[in-house]
Design an enzyme around this catalytic site. Structure first.
Site, PDB file in Angstrom:
ATOM      1  N   ARG A 123     -39.283  27.388  11.416  1.00  0.00           N
ATOM      2  CA  ARG A 123     -38.493  26.216  11.069  1.00  0.00           C
ATOM      3  C   ARG A 123     -38.318  25.298  12.263  1.00  0.00           C
ATOM      4  O   ARG A 123     -38.388  25.716  13.409  1.00  0.00           O
ATOM      5  CB  ARG A 123     -37.142  26.626  10.495  1.00  0.00           C
ATOM      6  CG  ARG A 123     -36.272  27.424  11.438  1.00  0.00           C
ATOM      7  CD  ARG A 123     -35.010  27.857  10.748  1.00  0.00           C
ATOM      8  NE  ARG A 123     -34.168  26.723  10.435  1.00  0.00           N
ATOM      9  CZ  ARG A 123     -33.009  26.835   9.805  1.00  0.00           C
ATOM     10  NH1 ARG A 123     -32.582  28.019   9.395  1.00  0.00           N
ATOM     11  NH2 ARG A 123     -32.282  25.786   9.560  1.00  0.00           N
ATOM     12  N   ARG A 174       0.831  -1.205   0.000  1.00  0.00           N
ATOM     13  CA  ARG A 174       0.000   0.000   0.000  1.00  0.00           C
ATOM     14  C   ARG A 174       0.866   1.256   0.000  1.00  0.00           C
ATOM     15  O   ARG A 174       0.390   2.339  -0.281  1.00  0.00           O
ATOM     16  CB  ARG A 174      -1.006  -0.018   1.144  1.00  0.00           C
ATOM     17  CG  ARG A 174      -0.413  -0.022   2.510  1.00  0.00           C
ATOM     18  CD  ARG A 174      -1.446  -0.347   3.548  1.00  0.00           C
ATOM     19  NE  ARG A 174      -1.776  -1.770   3.560  1.00  0.00           N
ATOM     20  CZ  ARG A 174      -2.583  -2.329   4.428  1.00  0.00           C
ATOM     21  NH1 ARG A 174      -3.183  -1.614   5.340  1.00  0.00           N
ATOM     22  NH2 ARG A 174      -2.831  -3.612   4.390  1.00  0.00           N
ATOM     23  N   ASP A 211     -22.791  27.127   1.198  1.00  0.00           N
ATOM     24  CA  ASP A 211     -23.469  25.991   1.798  1.00  0.00           C
ATOM     25  C   ASP A 211     -24.875  26.328   2.265  1.00  0.00           C
ATOM     26  O   ASP A 211     -25.065  27.249   3.059  1.00  0.00           O
ATOM     27  CB  ASP A 211     -22.630  25.512   2.983  1.00  0.00           C
ATOM     28  CG  ASP A 211     -23.064  24.152   3.466  1.00  0.00           C
ATOM     29  OD1 ASP A 211     -23.540  23.363   2.640  1.00  0.00           O
ATOM     30  OD2 ASP A 211     -22.944  23.898   4.670  1.00  0.00           O
ATOM     31  N   THR A 213     -32.714  15.487   8.954  1.00  0.00           N
ATOM     32  CA  THR A 213     -33.573  15.924   7.850  1.00  0.00           C
ATOM     33  C   THR A 213     -34.530  14.830   7.381  1.00  0.00           C
ATOM     34  O   THR A 213     -35.714  15.075   7.143  1.00  0.00           O
ATOM     35  CB  THR A 213     -32.704  16.396   6.659  1.00  0.00           C
ATOM     36  OG1 THR A 213     -32.008  17.569   7.072  1.00  0.00           O
ATOM     37  CG2 THR A 213     -33.531  16.704   5.431  1.00  0.00           C
ATOM     38  N   SER A 245     -35.778  22.242  14.037  1.00  0.00           N
ATOM     39  CA  SER A 245     -34.382  21.851  14.010  1.00  0.00           C
ATOM     40  C   SER A 245     -34.243  20.614  13.114  1.00  0.00           C
ATOM     41  O   SER A 245     -35.098  19.732  13.125  1.00  0.00           O
ATOM     42  CB  SER A 245     -33.938  21.564  15.437  1.00  0.00           C
ATOM     43  OG  SER A 245     -33.403  20.282  15.542  1.00  0.00           O
ATOM     44  N   CYS A 261     -27.521  14.635  11.480  1.00  0.00           N
ATOM     45  CA  CYS A 261     -28.564  15.244  10.660  1.00  0.00           C
ATOM     46  C   CYS A 261     -29.877  14.529  10.915  1.00  0.00           C
ATOM     47  O   CYS A 261     -29.912  13.312  11.061  1.00  0.00           O
ATOM     48  CB  CYS A 261     -28.141  15.064   9.210  1.00  0.00           C
ATOM     49  SG  CYS A 261     -29.449  15.257   8.046  1.00  0.00           S
ATOM     50  N   ILE A 286     -28.016  14.863   0.923  1.00  0.00           N
ATOM     51  CA  ILE A 286     -29.128  15.410   1.697  1.00  0.00           C
ATOM     52  C   ILE A 286     -29.600  14.316   2.650  1.00  0.00           C
ATOM     53  O   ILE A 286     -30.110  13.286   2.212  1.00  0.00           O
ATOM     54  CB  ILE A 286     -30.264  15.943   0.795  1.00  0.00           C
ATOM     55  CG1 ILE A 286     -29.757  17.175   0.031  1.00  0.00           C
ATOM     56  CG2 ILE A 286     -31.514  16.279   1.631  1.00  0.00           C
ATOM     57  CD1 ILE A 286     -30.782  17.924  -0.770  1.00  0.00           C
TER      58      ILE A 286
HETATM   59  P1  5GP Z   1     -21.039  13.351   8.679  1.00  0.00           P
HETATM   60  O1  5GP Z   1     -19.677  13.246   8.056  1.00  0.00           O
HETATM   61  O2  5GP Z   1     -20.978  13.773  10.106  1.00  0.00           O
HETATM   62  O3  5GP Z   1     -21.857  12.124   8.475  1.00  0.00           O
HETATM   63  O4  5GP Z   1     -21.808  14.482   7.873  1.00  0.00           O
HETATM   64  C1  5GP Z   1     -21.349  15.809   7.828  1.00  0.00           C
HETATM   65  C2  5GP Z   1     -22.324  16.652   7.039  1.00  0.00           C
HETATM   66  O5  5GP Z   1     -23.617  16.659   7.640  1.00  0.00           O
HETATM   67  C3  5GP Z   1     -21.988  18.118   6.945  1.00  0.00           C
HETATM   68  O6  5GP Z   1     -20.937  18.397   6.066  1.00  0.00           O
HETATM   69  C4  5GP Z   1     -23.318  18.713   6.515  1.00  0.00           C
HETATM   70  O7  5GP Z   1     -23.531  18.606   5.133  1.00  0.00           O
HETATM   71  C5  5GP Z   1     -24.321  17.813   7.213  1.00  0.00           C
HETATM   72  N1  5GP Z   1     -24.887  18.474   8.391  1.00  0.00           N
HETATM   73  C6  5GP Z   1     -24.247  19.089   9.399  1.00  0.00           C
HETATM   74  N2  5GP Z   1     -25.087  19.557  10.326  1.00  0.00           N
HETATM   75  C7  5GP Z   1     -26.329  19.257   9.883  1.00  0.00           C
HETATM   76  C8  5GP Z   1     -27.640  19.492  10.390  1.00  0.00           C
HETATM   77  O8  5GP Z   1     -27.857  20.056  11.472  1.00  0.00           O
HETATM   78  N3  5GP Z   1     -28.660  19.065   9.608  1.00  0.00           N
HETATM   79  C9  5GP Z   1     -28.456  18.432   8.419  1.00  0.00           C
HETATM   80  N4  5GP Z   1     -29.523  18.082   7.702  1.00  0.00           N
HETATM   81  N5  5GP Z   1     -27.239  18.161   7.923  1.00  0.00           N
HETATM   82  C10 5GP Z   1     -26.186  18.572   8.644  1.00  0.00           C
END
Ligand code: 5GP
Length: 352
Positions: A287, A26, A130, A189, A289, A187, A181
């Site tokens: 909105r 590697r 962003d 969402t 959270s 997150c 997304i």
């Molecule tokens: P991780 O690497 O922790 O899985 O994901 C990081 C990404 O999560 C960030 O770069 C951003 O796009 C997304 N993210 C960060 N904070 C939030 C949040 O409060 N809500 C949502 N929907 N996405 C988030």
């Protein structure tokens, strides 16, 4: 209403099939990539992994640690002009390091004004635009406005998860489109809105759309282990952004605290109640959270984690015979799987 029947894939749904290889070790693998951009006249070279522009991971201390490996950091948008000035001054003897730090920006007028101040006073190259939802016409116009103001800078914009919107952002001025997304570790969402797209398929589809236009994509969110980072590159991501995998270290913001004898650091989503209270003093009524707060076990210096991630990807490359990261996606066949790991000893694990 319509249903798309084709199954979309996430990190957990695939593995990379090994291939016959002439690589002996590697150590022979080169993870550096060199990119030209559709709009910016600059070239960039380095290891295309980016610390997320969250206030925990997007710090100047993380930027210093990652830049030593030619890796990038999207410094969070709350960093002040003064802090940027200090960072640039401290980089006098190592100007290279400025090529690895994105200036992040939201879509409020005050964000844009601050971006202009920082970019005009300091000679920085990288901008990260962003928003949680990159599908609004307002955001597209904002990308265009930013491109008009900074014709030669490297602009990354997102987030989206589909080919047509990737194209739209590239045609509007983005060099790199950020894809993801709902996959993020903090997150919510998908829970709050029901909206999202499995990350591997999102990357495959958006990379295909972007590469046709000489654009690039950054897979953002959902990586939990080095193997996921390798899968994102294998799916066609030109960059991979990491939040949770880099969280909990010395270089991240926030104090270490002790609970039941164990050390922790606090990590939260940028749309979480905690982040909104911290930066805006409240959660706007219209909105909800879309992020959560977690206490993660303290992990010491970020250097060890970086080496672990890079070692993992180098090993992936040797398994498929890719001497350079660039060859990884060409040499990848994903296989769909129903199980990733053998967890029989999970309750008894003492170390990795
Ligand atoms: P991780 O690497 O922790 O899985 O994901 C990081 C990404 O999560 C960030 O770069 C951003 O796009 C997304 N993210 C960060 N904070 C939030 C949040 O409060 N809500 C949502 N929907 N996405 C988030």
């Amino acid at each position: 209403m319509r249903i798309e029947e084709e199954i979309k894939l996430d990190f957990k749904d695939v593995l990379i099939r090994p291939k016959r290889s002439t690589l002996r070790s590697r150590a022979e693998v080169n993870l550096h990539r060199k990119y030209n951009f559709r709009h910016s006249d600059k070239t960039w070279e380095g290891i295309p992994i980016i610390a997320a522009n969250m206030d925990h991971t997007g710090t100047f201390a993380v930027a210093n640690a990652l830049a030593k490996h030619s890796m990038m950091t999207a410094v969070d948008k709350y960093a002040s002009v003064d802090e940027w000035e200090k960072f640039v001054q401290q980089s006098q003897h190592n100007k290279e390091r400025l090529n690895y730090a994105f200036v992040s920006c939201g879509i409020r007028q005050e964000d844009f004004d601050k971006l202009k101040t920082i970019m005009r006073q300091l000679d920085l190259a990288l901008i990260c635009l962003d928003v949680a939802n990159g599908y609004s016409q307002y955001f597209v116009d904002f990308v265009r406005r930013t491109r008009d103001a900074f014709p030669t800078k490297i602009i990354m914009a997102g987030n989206v998860v589909t080919g047509e919107m990737t194209e739209e952002l590239i045609l509007s001025g983005a060099d790199i489109v950020k894809v993801g997304i709902g996959p993020g570790s903090v997150c919510t969402t998908r829970k709050k809105t029901g909206v999202g797209y499995p990350q591997i398929s999102a990357v495959i589809e958006c990379a295909d759309a972007a590469h046709g236009l000489r654009g690039l994509v950054c897979s953002d969110g959902g990586c939990t282990v080095p193997g996921d980072v390798a899968k994102a590159f294998a799916a066609g991501a030109d960059f991979v952004m990491l939040g949770g995998m880099l969280a909990g270290h010395d270089e991240c913001s926030g104090e270490i605290f002790i609970e039941n004898g164990q050390k922790f650091k606090r990590f939260y989503g940028m749309s979480s109640t905690e982040a909104m209270n911290k930066h805006h003093g409240k959660v706007e009524e219209y909105r909800s959270s879309e992020g959560k707060s977690v206490n993660i076990p303290y992990r010491g210096a970020i250097e060890n984690t970086i080496l672990d991630i890079l070692g993992g990807i180098r090993s992936t490359c040797t398994y498929v015979g890719a001497q350079q990261l660039k060859e990884l996606s060409k040499r990848t066949t994903f296989i769909r799987v129903t199980q990733q790991l053998n967890e029989v000893y999970a309750p008894y694990q003492i170390s990795t």
